[in-house]
Design an enzyme around this catalytic site. Structure first.
Site, short mmCIF file in Angstrom:
data_model
loop_
_atom_site.label_atom_id
_atom_site.label_comp_id
_atom_site.label_asym_id
_atom_site.label_seq_id
_atom_site.Cartn_x
_atom_site.Cartn_y
_atom_site.Cartn_z
N LYS A 1 -1.13 -44.04 -2.18
CA LYS A 1 -0.66 -43.60 -3.49
C LYS A 1 -1.22 -42.22 -3.84
CE LYS A 1 1.73 -45.69 -5.60
NZ LYS A 1 3.21 -45.80 -5.53
N TYR B 1 -4.12 -48.66 0.70
CA TYR B 1 -3.08 -48.60 -0.33
C TYR B 1 -3.40 -47.48 -1.32
CZ TYR B 1 -0.51 -49.60 -4.58
OH TYR B 1 0.29 -49.47 -5.70
N ILE C 1 7.71 -52.25 -11.58
CA ILE C 1 7.87 -51.01 -12.35
C ILE C 1 9.25 -50.40 -12.11
CG2 ILE C 1 6.97 -48.68 -12.72
CD1 ILE C 1 5.06 -50.85 -13.65
#
Length: 338
Positions: free
Chosen positions: A206, A202, A51
Site C-alpha cells: 500500500k 501488505y 471500500i
C-alpha cells in the site's frame, strides 16, 4: 439516471444513500449531498466489495456511469444489483479486470475504450491482503500483494492513459492505507523474497501504491498533462461497523455488537469511502494531495492531510518507478500521458 435528479425521495431505510445536489461547490463539502457528475465516466477497481463497493455506490448516485472492475463476475453482478436497488436509475456496469495477470490488462482496457471513448477518473482500489504464510505469487511471478496492489495498478494506468487524457480533466485516485504510515519500502527486496511477513508486506504494497500516486502527479506535471493524480485512504474501516449490503456483505448482529466499542475511533466502510469519493469529485482537489478522515486520520468527514515525508521522497519514488517499469515491461517514463 438521464436527468440531474435529486434523490430526495429516498426511503427511510436508505438514509445512508448519497443525495445528489447541483449546489455550487463553494459550500462546505457534504458527504450526503454530492455534486452531480452526469455525463462523466468512472472506473473503480475492486468495486465489488468493501471500500470499492461503497465508492461505486456513492459515485453512482451522482448520475455518472460507474464501471466496476472485478475479476469475479458473480461478485460483480451482486454489487451491480445492490447498487441498482439503492440508487434509482443507476448507470453501472462490470469490466472483467484481473490485476494479478498483467497480460490481460490491455485487452480489458481496449474493450472499455471502444464503449466509452474517455474516462474521467479511475479509482485504484482493488487489492489483496493475506494474513498467513506461505508467500504466494501472481500469474507473472510477482509476490501476490505487491504484484496486485501496486504493479497491477501501475500497468493499468499505462493502458488507461489515452482514455484519461481524452477527458477534460481526468483523475487518477489511488487508495492507500493507514497501515502505510508505519512502513518503509525495502527497495532491495520489493517482492519480499528474503523476509516475507504478510502484514508488513501488505503495508509496504500500500505504501508503494501511495508513493506511485504522488510520483505519478509529479510526472504528469512535467509532461504538461491535464490529468491529475491524488491519493486517498479510508482510515480505520471495519466490516462490523458497515451497513449491510446483502448479498455483497452483511455483518451479523453479533459482529455489529462486538464492533460498537471500536466506533469511538474507527468507522464503517461506507464512511471509509468518503475521502476517495471527494478526491474523485471535488473541483478543489489538486494533484499530489492526500485525503483522509478528519479525526486522527481514522474516522469522520474527509479532509486534506499533510503528505508524510516517506511517501513523498522523490529519490525513493524514482527507484520504485524504475523497478516497477522493469517488472511490468513498461518503458515510457510518463506512462503514456501527454
Amino acid at each position: 439516471m438521464g436527468e440531474s435528479v435529486l434523490l430526495t425521495s429516498t426511503p427511510p431505510e436508505h438514509k445512508e444513500s448519497v443525495i445528489v445536489s447541483s449546489a455550487p461547490q463553494s459550500r462546505p463539502w457534504d458527504v450526503h449531498r454530492l455534486p452531480s457528475a452526469e455525463g462523466r465516466n468512472f472506473l473503480v477497481t475492486g468495486g465489488n466489495a468493501g471500500i470499492g463497493y461503497f465508492t461505486a455506490e456513492q459515485l453512482a448516485a451522482t448520475g455518472a456511469l460507474v464501471v466496476i472492475g472485478s475479476r469475479n463476475p458473480a461478485k460483480a453482478d451482486a454489487a451491480l444489483a445492490s447498487i441498482r436497488s439503492r440508487v434509482p436509475g443507476a448507470r453501472v456496469r462490470h469490466l472483467h479486470l484481473d490485476l494479478a495477470d498483467l497480460s490481460t490488462l490491455k485487452s480489458a482496457v481496449d474493450g472499455l475504450a471502444l464503449d466509452l471513448g474517455r474516462l474521467d477518473a479511475v479509482v485504484h482500489n482493488a487489492g489483496g491482503a493475506l494474513d498467513d504464510p506461505p508467500r504466494r505469487e501472481t500469474e507473472d511471478g510477482h509476490e501476490l500483494m505487491f504484484g496486485t496492489n501496486h504493479l497491477g495498478h501501475y500497468a493499468l494506468t499505462r493502458w488507461l492513459a489515452p482514455l484519461l487524457s481524452a477527458a477534460p480533466a481526468g483523475r487518477v485516485v489511488t487508495v492507500g492505507s493507514f497501515a502505510a504510515r508505519s512502513e518503509r519500502l525495502d527497495l532491495d527486496d520489493l517482492q519480499s523474497t528474503r523476509d516475507y511477513r504478510p502484514k508488513r508486506t501488505y503495508g509496504r504494497s500500500k505504501l508503494a501504491q501511495m508513493c506511485f500516486g504522488f510520483e505519478l502527479d509529479r510526472r504528469l506535471r512535467a509532461a504538461g498533462s491535464t490529468v491529475l493524480s491524488a491519493v486517498a485512504h479510508p482510515g480505520g474501516a471495519l466490516d462490523s461497523l458497515t451497513p449491510p449490503r446483502p448479498p455483497v456483505g452483511a455483518p451479523t448482529p453479533g459482529e455489529r455488537l462486538r464492533g460498537l466499542p471500536a466506533a469511538l475511533m474507527v468507522q464503517g466502510k461506507d464512511a471509509g469511502a468518503w475521502p476517495v469519493v471527494r478526491a474523485v469529485l471535488d473541483s478543489d482537489v489538486q494533484g499530489g494531495q492526500l485525503w483522509g478522515p478528519r479525526v486522527f486520520g481514522l474516522r469522520g468527514q474527509p479532509r486534506r492531510e499533510p503528505v508524510p515525508a516517506h511517501m513523498a521522497d522523490p529519490a525513493v519514488a524514482a527507484r520504485l518507478w524504475a523497478a516497477s517499469a522493469e517488472l511490468t515491461g513498461t518503458t515510457d517514463p510518463h506512462l503514456g500521458f501527454r
